[in-house]
Design a protein around this motif. Structure first.
Motif, PDB file in Angstrom:
ATOM      1  N   ALA A  31      19.542  16.609  83.955  1.00 40.30           N
ATOM      2  CA  ALA A  31      19.711  17.940  84.533  1.00 40.30           C
ATOM      3  C   ALA A  31      21.000  18.089  85.336  1.00 40.30           C
ATOM      4  CB  ALA A  31      18.521  18.254  85.435  1.00 40.30           C
ATOM      5  N   VAL A  32      21.750  17.011  85.499  1.00 41.89           N
ATOM      6  CA  VAL A  32      22.947  17.072  86.341  1.00 41.89           C
ATOM      7  C   VAL A  32      24.025  17.914  85.672  1.00 41.89           C
ATOM      8  CG1 VAL A  32      24.808  15.712  87.334  1.00 41.89           C
ATOM      9  CG2 VAL A  32      22.466  14.884  87.468  1.00 41.89           C
ATOM     10  N   ASP A  33      24.488  18.961  86.383  1.00 42.86           N
ATOM     11  CA  ASP A  33      25.580  19.793  85.867  1.00 42.86           C
ATOM     12  C   ASP A  33      26.942  19.180  86.178  1.00 42.86           C
ATOM     13  OD1 ASP A  33      23.840  21.731  84.857  1.00 42.86           O
ATOM     14  OD2 ASP A  33      23.655  22.679  86.821  1.00 42.86           O
ATOM     15  N   ASP A  34      27.089  18.709  87.389  1.00 36.46           N
ATOM     16  CA  ASP A  34      28.332  18.069  87.789  1.00 36.46           C
ATOM     17  C   ASP A  34      28.168  16.564  87.614  1.00 36.46           C
ATOM     18  OD1 ASP A  34      30.674  17.206  88.853  1.00 36.46           O
ATOM     19  OD2 ASP A  34      30.160  17.673  90.938  1.00 36.46           O
ATOM     20  N   SER A  35      28.742  16.031  86.542  1.00 35.63           N
ATOM     21  CA  SER A  35      28.553  14.626  86.223  1.00 35.63           C
ATOM     22  C   SER A  35      29.574  13.724  86.899  1.00 35.63           C
ATOM     23  CB  SER A  35      28.624  14.421  84.706  1.00 35.63           C
ATOM     24  OG  SER A  35      29.907  14.806  84.219  1.00 35.63           O
ATOM     25  N   SER A  36      30.388  14.287  87.765  1.00 34.41           N
ATOM     26  CA  SER A  36      31.422  13.475  88.411  1.00 34.41           C
ATOM     27  C   SER A  36      30.822  12.404  89.312  1.00 34.41           C
ATOM     28  CB  SER A  36      32.358  14.369  89.227  1.00 34.41           C
ATOM     29  OG  SER A  36      31.633  15.052  90.246  1.00 34.41           O
ATOM     30  N   SER A  37      29.591  12.618  89.772  1.00 41.70           N
ATOM     31  CA  SER A  37      28.957  11.651  90.661  1.00 41.70           C
ATOM     32  C   SER A  37      28.261  10.537  89.899  1.00 41.70           C
ATOM     33  CB  SER A  37      27.935  12.353  91.559  1.00 41.70           C
ATOM     34  OG  SER A  37      26.906  12.944  90.766  1.00 41.70           O
ATOM     35  N   LEU A  38      28.258  10.608  88.573  1.00 39.62           N
ATOM     36  CA  LEU A  38      27.554   9.632  87.757  1.00 39.62           C
ATOM     37  C   LEU A  38      28.505   8.588  87.192  1.00 39.62           C
ATOM     38  CD1 LEU A  38      25.218  11.986  85.676  1.00 39.62           C
ATOM     39  CD2 LEU A  38      24.736  10.899  87.877  1.00 39.62           C
ATOM     40  N   THR A  39      27.961   7.432  86.916  1.00 49.77           N
ATOM     41  CA  THR A  39      28.723   6.415  86.202  1.00 49.77           C
ATOM     42  C   THR A  39      28.783   6.792  84.720  1.00 49.77           C
ATOM     43  OG1 THR A  39      26.802   5.058  85.665  1.00 49.77           O
ATOM     44  CG2 THR A  39      27.855   4.684  87.810  1.00 49.77           C
ATOM     45  N   GLU A  40      29.671   6.156  83.983  1.00 51.56           N
ATOM     46  CA  GLU A  40      29.770   6.427  82.550  1.00 51.56           C
ATOM     47  C   GLU A  40      28.451   6.092  81.857  1.00 51.56           C
ATOM     48  OE1 GLU A  40      31.041   7.617  78.910  1.00 51.56           O
ATOM     49  OE2 GLU A  40      31.952   7.988  80.872  1.00 51.56           O
ATOM     50  N   GLU A  41      27.802   5.013  82.274  1.00 50.40           N
ATOM     51  CA  GLU A  41      26.518   4.630  81.714  1.00 50.40           C
ATOM     52  C   GLU A  41      25.471   5.709  81.970  1.00 50.40           C
ATOM     53  OE1 GLU A  41      23.640   0.656  81.837  1.00 50.40           O
ATOM     54  OE2 GLU A  41      24.553   1.376  83.693  1.00 50.40           O
TER      55      GLU A  41
END
Length: 383
Positions: free
Chosen positions: A211-221
């Protein structure tokens, strides 16, 4: 009520009724070029049903199941079935194993001797476990709950009572996959004072990563997981949506038609196992049909589906888990979790990547599964 030992035995009238139903099947018409991408393929299902009608021997399977010790007790008004096999070693560690859907306690049948008597298979008797394998309420040999709301967290509380009050284990280990993973995690989160550690083969579907819209806080995995999860839900998640929204609409079909029930379960065993589309490369017909029979003879296909509704509508958020956690990733399992995310939520002390196997872990690769369980809990026994 104290636990009572019993043997599995279903009346011959039920078996005769099943035989009559299998002689009066109305098969749907399918275009000749229809494959598994549209659901259960008719030729494959017909082959399973022919074996069911002409070769499958429930009484032989029943006798095999009765080689281990089965018990019943009543907890919070619901009759709970469980297997309890004592370990052969100097200090067996109590271990409760929780199955998922569409399997049953049969998920762990083959690993019982590997865990209770490791020395028999070339291992150390110091790795022995007392093995407890309950049937989730509303699945197979456990009774159907009288009311709604029996979700993973509620079952975890029942398991806590089973282990501490009924069986007298103040400290114990826990493990599970699928629904069993959820129950095991709630058990550890709610009762860390009793749980030595938990071993998981998955950590559920991580919807917050989808559900994350802003994926900048996520790792590539984690980003890749979110993409794969959205695609998997779109292609494979129809069963889950139906069971989480209209379980009792589905129940009438599954409870009345053995072929319908076999189709519903067979497809998942084929699609979710490490079989490359060939079911018989991982399971034999006796394994598949014995599992189906547990749902059929107990009339629990609807109540098992109903747990998806309860998990979707009444399951409370789960907090941080502080007890040691081992995760075993089988390569063909559903949506392998990103370790970076799991490490934020769980106290992971062992992360294993197994060379083969799918969603039905201990059924598909009993030796690999048992060895990973033994290795994880080895360092925790002294605690």
């Amino acid at each position: 009520m104290a636990a009572e030992k019993f043997s599995i035995h279903f009346p011959q009238e039920q078996l005769d009724d099943l035989s009559r139903r299998l002689e009066q099947i109305r098969w749907p018409q399918q275009p000749t070029d229809t494959g598994w991408e549209r659901g259960t393929q008719r030729d494959a299902l017909q082959a399973l049903i022919e074996y069911w009608k002409n070769e499958f021997d429930w009484r032989r399977q029943e006798a095999e199941l009765n080689r281990v010790a089965h018990y019943r007790c009543t907890i919070n008004g619901t009759a709970i079935h469980f297997i309890h096999e004592r370990g052969k070693g100097p200090s067996p560690l109590p271990l409760i194993l929780t199955h998922g859907w569409p399997d049953s306690f049969l998920r762990y049948q083959e690993i019982i001797p590997l865990l209770t008597d490791p020395a028999r298979f070339g291992g150390s008797p110091e790795d022995a476990f007392d093995v407890i394998i309950p049937s989730v309420p509303g699945f197979g040999l456990s009774a159907i709950p009288a009311g709604n709301g029996v979700n993973n967290a509620v079952v975890a509380e029942i398991w806590h009572q089973l282990m501490t009050r009924e069986l007298g284990y103040n400290r114990f280990a826990a493990a599970g996959g699928d629904i069993g993973s959820g129950v095991t995690r709630y058990l550890a989160q709610q009762h860390p004072e009793n749980v030595t550690g938990i071993h998981l083969t998955d950590i559920g579907i991580l919807r917050e990563l989808m559900a994350v819209d802003d994926s900048s806080s996520l790792t590539e995995e984690e980003r890749q997981y979110g993409q794969l999860a959205r695609a998997w839900i779109g292609q494979e998640g129809g069963y889950m949506s139906l069971q989480a929204t209209r379980p009792w609409t589905l129940a009438y079909a599954l409870n009345d038609s053995p072929v319908g029930l076999a189709s519903w379960i067979m497809e998942k065993f084929r699609n979710w196992s490490d079989c490359n589309g060939n079911l018989l490369s991982r399971f034999n017909y006796d394994q598949v049909l014995t599992n189906i029979m547990l749902y059929w003879l107990t009339g629990t296909a609807g109540s098992a589906a109903n747990m998806y509704y309860d998990n979707a509508h009444s399951l409370p958020p789960i907090g941080q888990i502080h007890v040691p956690v081992g995760v075993a990733c089988f390569p063909a399992d559903i949506l392998l979790p990103p370790r970076s995310w799991a490490s934020k939520k769980l106290n992971i002390t062992r992360w294993s990547k197994l060379p083969r196997g799918g969603h039905f872990t201990a059924m598909e690769e009993p030796e690999l599964y048992a060895e990973d369980v033994r290795a994880f809990f080895r360092s925790l026994r002294a605690r």
